[in-house]
Scaffold this motif. Structure first.
Motif, PDB file in Angstrom:
ATOM      1  N   VAL A 168      29.552  35.555  33.349  1.00 18.72           N
ATOM      2  CA  VAL A 168      31.057  35.164  33.720  1.00 18.72           C
ATOM      3  C   VAL A 168      30.814  34.409  35.211  1.00 18.72           C
ATOM      4  O   VAL A 168      30.007  34.745  35.940  1.00 18.72           O
ATOM      5  CB  VAL A 168      31.861  36.605  34.053  1.00 18.72           C
ATOM      6  N   SER A 169      31.602  33.419  35.149  1.00 19.40           N
ATOM      7  CA  SER A 169      31.236  32.547  36.351  1.00 19.40           C
ATOM      8  C   SER A 169      31.983  33.170  37.619  1.00 19.40           C
ATOM      9  O   SER A 169      32.899  34.000  37.436  1.00 19.40           O
ATOM     10  CB  SER A 169      32.114  31.126  35.967  1.00 19.40           C
ATOM     11  N   ILE A 170      31.620  32.692  38.828  1.00 21.74           N
ATOM     12  CA  ILE A 170      32.233  33.366  39.948  1.00 21.74           C
ATOM     13  C   ILE A 170      33.875  33.000  40.172  1.00 21.74           C
ATOM     14  O   ILE A 170      34.368  33.850  40.557  1.00 21.74           O
ATOM     15  CB  ILE A 170      31.492  32.596  41.209  1.00 21.74           C
ATOM     16  N   ASP A 171      34.076  31.820  39.511  1.00 20.79           N
ATOM     17  CA  ASP A 171      35.483  31.594  39.560  1.00 20.79           C
ATOM     18  C   ASP A 171      36.263  32.439  38.665  1.00 20.79           C
ATOM     19  O   ASP A 171      37.484  32.764  39.023  1.00 20.79           O
ATOM     20  CB  ASP A 171      35.772  30.087  39.180  1.00 20.79           C
ATOM     21  N   ALA A 172      35.801  32.653  37.649  1.00 25.85           N
ATOM     22  CA  ALA A 172      36.394  33.672  36.733  1.00 25.85           C
ATOM     23  C   ALA A 172      36.347  35.087  37.348  1.00 25.85           C
ATOM     24  O   ALA A 172      37.453  35.586  37.143  1.00 25.85           O
ATOM     25  CB  ALA A 172      35.561  33.791  35.347  1.00 25.85           C
ATOM     26  N   LEU A 173      35.525  35.480  37.992  1.00 26.21           N
ATOM     27  CA  LEU A 173      35.509  36.873  38.540  1.00 26.21           C
ATOM     28  C   LEU A 173      36.558  36.937  39.783  1.00 26.21           C
ATOM     29  O   LEU A 173      37.203  38.052  39.935  1.00 26.21           O
ATOM     30  CB  LEU A 173      34.109  37.056  39.329  1.00 26.21           C
ATOM     31  N   ALA A 174      36.654  35.702  40.530  1.00 25.09           N
ATOM     32  CA  ALA A 174      37.552  35.597  41.497  1.00 25.09           C
ATOM     33  C   ALA A 174      39.029  35.651  40.906  1.00 25.09           C
ATOM     34  O   ALA A 174      40.086  36.444  41.523  1.00 25.09           O
ATOM     35  CB  ALA A 174      37.346  34.411  42.260  1.00 25.09           C
ATOM     36  N   ALA A 175      39.508  34.959  39.665  1.00 28.33           N
ATOM     37  CA  ALA A 175      40.629  35.102  39.438  1.00 28.33           C
ATOM     38  C   ALA A 175      40.851  36.467  38.648  1.00 28.33           C
ATOM     39  O   ALA A 175      42.016  37.140  38.706  1.00 28.33           O
ATOM     40  CB  ALA A 175      40.707  34.012  37.910  1.00 28.33           C
ATOM     41  N   LEU A 176      40.060  37.086  38.156  1.00 30.04           N
ATOM     42  CA  LEU A 176      40.046  38.497  37.805  1.00 30.04           C
ATOM     43  C   LEU A 176      40.385  39.514  38.955  1.00 30.04           C
ATOM     44  O   LEU A 176      41.273  40.407  38.600  1.00 30.04           O
ATOM     45  CB  LEU A 176      38.899  39.122  36.730  1.00 30.04           C
ATOM     46  N   ALA A 177      39.673  39.108  39.843  1.00 35.90           N
ATOM     47  CA  ALA A 177      39.798  40.036  41.145  1.00 35.90           C
ATOM     48  C   ALA A 177      41.133  40.081  41.492  1.00 35.90           C
ATOM     49  O   ALA A 177      42.044  40.694  41.879  1.00 35.90           O
ATOM     50  CB  ALA A 177      38.786  39.844  42.110  1.00 35.90           C
ATOM     51  N   GLY A 178      41.440  38.689  41.558  1.00 34.14           N
ATOM     52  CA  GLY A 178      43.005  38.454  42.114  1.00 34.14           C
ATOM     53  C   GLY A 178      44.221  38.941  41.058  1.00 34.14           C
ATOM     54  O   GLY A 178      45.035  39.693  41.816  1.00 34.14           O
ATOM     55  N   PHE A 179      43.752  38.842  39.919  1.00 38.83           N
ATOM     56  CA  PHE A 179      44.823  39.690  38.844  1.00 38.83           C
ATOM     57  C   PHE A 179      44.656  41.164  39.388  1.00 38.83           C
ATOM     58  O   PHE A 179      45.849  41.862  39.411  1.00 38.83           O
ATOM     59  CB  PHE A 179      44.344  39.377  37.509  1.00 38.83           C
ATOM     60  N   GLY A 180      43.745  41.807  39.121  1.00 33.51           N
ATOM     61  CA  GLY A 180      43.732  43.252  39.492  1.00 33.51           C
ATOM     62  C   GLY A 180      44.252  43.617  40.868  1.00 33.51           C
ATOM     63  O   GLY A 180      45.101  44.509  41.018  1.00 33.51           O
ATOM     64  N   PHE A 181      44.053  42.839  41.821  1.00 36.63           N
ATOM     65  CA  PHE A 181      44.628  43.003  43.220  1.00 36.63           C
ATOM     66  C   PHE A 181      45.902  42.840  43.127  1.00 36.63           C
ATOM     67  O   PHE A 181      46.895  43.542  43.969  1.00 36.63           O
ATOM     68  CB  PHE A 181      44.059  42.270  44.309  1.00 36.63           C
ATOM     69  N   GLY A 182      46.437  41.940  42.497  1.00 33.48           N
ATOM     70  CA  GLY A 182      47.916  41.850  42.384  1.00 33.48           C
ATOM     71  C   GLY A 182      48.582  42.739  41.744  1.00 33.48           C
ATOM     72  O   GLY A 182      49.574  43.049  42.336  1.00 33.48           O
ATOM     73  N   LEU A 183      48.100  43.033  40.831  1.00 34.05           N
ATOM     74  CA  LEU A 183      48.707  44.392  39.985  1.00 34.05           C
ATOM     75  C   LEU A 183      49.011  45.520  40.803  1.00 34.05           C
ATOM     76  O   LEU A 183      50.011  46.337  40.918  1.00 34.05           O
ATOM     77  CB  LEU A 183      48.043  44.446  38.716  1.00 34.05           C
ATOM     78  N   SER A 184      47.875  45.568  41.627  1.00 32.32           N
ATOM     79  CA  SER A 184      47.814  47.092  42.329  1.00 32.32           C
ATOM     80  C   SER A 184      48.907  46.905  43.546  1.00 32.32           C
ATOM     81  O   SER A 184      49.285  48.091  43.742  1.00 32.32           O
ATOM     82  CB  SER A 184      46.376  47.153  42.922  1.00 32.32           C
ATOM     83  N   LEU A 185      49.220  45.679  43.818  1.00 33.82           N
ATOM     84  CA  LEU A 185      50.258  45.457  44.886  1.00 33.82           C
ATOM     85  C   LEU A 185      51.798  45.750  44.555  1.00 33.82           C
ATOM     86  O   LEU A 185      52.638  46.049  44.965  1.00 33.82           O
ATOM     87  CB  LEU A 185      49.954  44.385  45.813  1.00 33.82           C
ATOM     88  N   ILE A 186      51.855  44.978  43.154  1.00 30.89           N
ATOM     89  CA  ILE A 186      53.268  44.928  42.370  1.00 30.89           C
ATOM     90  C   ILE A 186      53.659  46.257  41.779  1.00 30.89           C
ATOM     91  O   ILE A 186      54.744  46.438  41.773  1.00 30.89           O
ATOM     92  CB  ILE A 186      52.981  43.678  41.490  1.00 30.89           C
ATOM     93  N   VAL A 187      52.699  46.787  41.122  1.00 30.30           N
ATOM     94  CA  VAL A 187      53.145  47.800  40.290  1.00 30.30           C
ATOM     95  C   VAL A 187      53.492  49.285  41.121  1.00 30.30           C
ATOM     96  O   VAL A 187      52.442  49.847  41.407  1.00 30.30           O
ATOM     97  CB  VAL A 187      52.161  48.160  39.182  1.00 30.30           C
ATOM     98  N   ALA A 188      54.571  49.392  41.706  1.00 31.58           N
ATOM     99  CA  ALA A 188      54.835  50.255  42.385  1.00 31.58           C
ATOM    100  C   ALA A 188      56.581  50.575  42.632  1.00 31.58           C
ATOM    101  O   ALA A 188      57.139  49.553  42.304  1.00 31.58           O
ATOM    102  CB  ALA A 188      54.374  50.091  43.960  1.00 31.58           C
ATOM    103  N   ILE A 189      57.247  51.818  42.604  1.00 32.33           N
ATOM    104  CA  ILE A 189      58.366  51.872  42.620  1.00 32.33           C
ATOM    105  C   ILE A 189      58.890  51.245  43.999  1.00 32.33           C
ATOM    106  O   ILE A 189      58.256  51.620  45.089  1.00 32.33           O
ATOM    107  CB  ILE A 189      58.928  53.355  42.640  1.00 32.33           C
ATOM    108  N   GLY A 190      59.688  50.327  43.653  1.00 33.18           N
ATOM    109  CA  GLY A 190      60.399  49.582  44.955  1.00 33.18           C
ATOM    110  C   GLY A 190      61.711  48.959  44.585  1.00 33.18           C
ATOM    111  O   GLY A 190      62.183  49.001  43.239  1.00 33.18           O
TER     112      GLY A 190
END
Length: 206
Positions: free
Chosen positions: A3-25
């Motif tokens: 897996v390329s570094i760019d793909a890993l960065a995108a996947l990391a962003g996806f996971g981090f983004g979900l961790s911030l968004i998926v919450a009761i608010g």
């Protein structure tokens, strides 16, 4: 195949983004209710996703550092956001306490597209937590990825689209549960409590 570094960065962003968004608010509660009503769902999802993409872009561009050093801006947004959330919470509590306002048909007729979009924008842009999460926190993490920071941001933006689309359009699966007025009363009661709790946290600066 590695897996390329760019793909890993995108996947990391996806996971981090979900961790911030998926919450009761406030924002998620509003999207859920609109999805249950099947009222302007596309517009609501689009406003939330596009707003997140813009905020993420602002954070990656370095504006987060400026905002972090101007506490007066966050204070103004915090007070305005708290006031709006209290009003919205009162409206939700009123719906929960008055059965005559609970039917989905009444909800459909009472909120036009402009009012719905305006409410969604207010719930998004008058919430200081959104700025801290997307511009300051996510922007800082994204910039730690160097040249791949924009791919990290792209992954986070895609996470936003996936989440709000799932929440808005997936809410219809719960329609059988909300065929009874009591379910709507409980939902609006929970929404009111969430709005009041967030407003209190903003006032106290938590």
């Amino acid at each position: 195949m590695p897996v390329s570094i760019d793909a890993l960065a995108a996947l990391a962003g996806f996971g981090f983004g979900l961790s911030l968004i998926v919450a009761i608010g406030a924002q998620n509660a509003f999207v859920l209710r609109q999805g249950l009503l099947r009222r302007h769902v596309f517009a609501v999802v689009a406003v939330c996703a596009v707003s997140d993409a813009v905020l993420i872009g602002i954070g990656i561009s370095g504006v987060g550092l400026v905002i972090d050093r101007l506490p007066v801006v966050m204070t103004i947004v915090r007070i305005g956001g708290a006031a709006f959330l209290v009003v919205y919470g009162i409206l939700a509590a009123r719906r929960a306490l008055r059965p005559s306002t609970l039917s989905p048909d009444a909800g459909r007729a009472s909120a036009g597209l402009a009012a719905t979009v305006a409410t969604c924008l207010a719930l998004t842009w008058l919430n200081p937590h959104v700025y801290l999460d997307t511009i300051v926190l996510l922007g800082s993490v994204a910039n730690s990825h160097g040249d791949a920071r924009w791919l990290f941001g792209l992954g986070a933006a895609i996470a936003s689209v996936v989440w709000f689309t799932t929440l808005g359009y997936g809410a219809r699966l719960l329609r059988p549960v909300f065929a009874r007025p009591l379910a709507w009363r409980i939902l609006d009661g929970v929404i009111a409590l969430v709005m009041f709790a967030i407003a209190l946290s903003l006032i106290l600066g938590i």
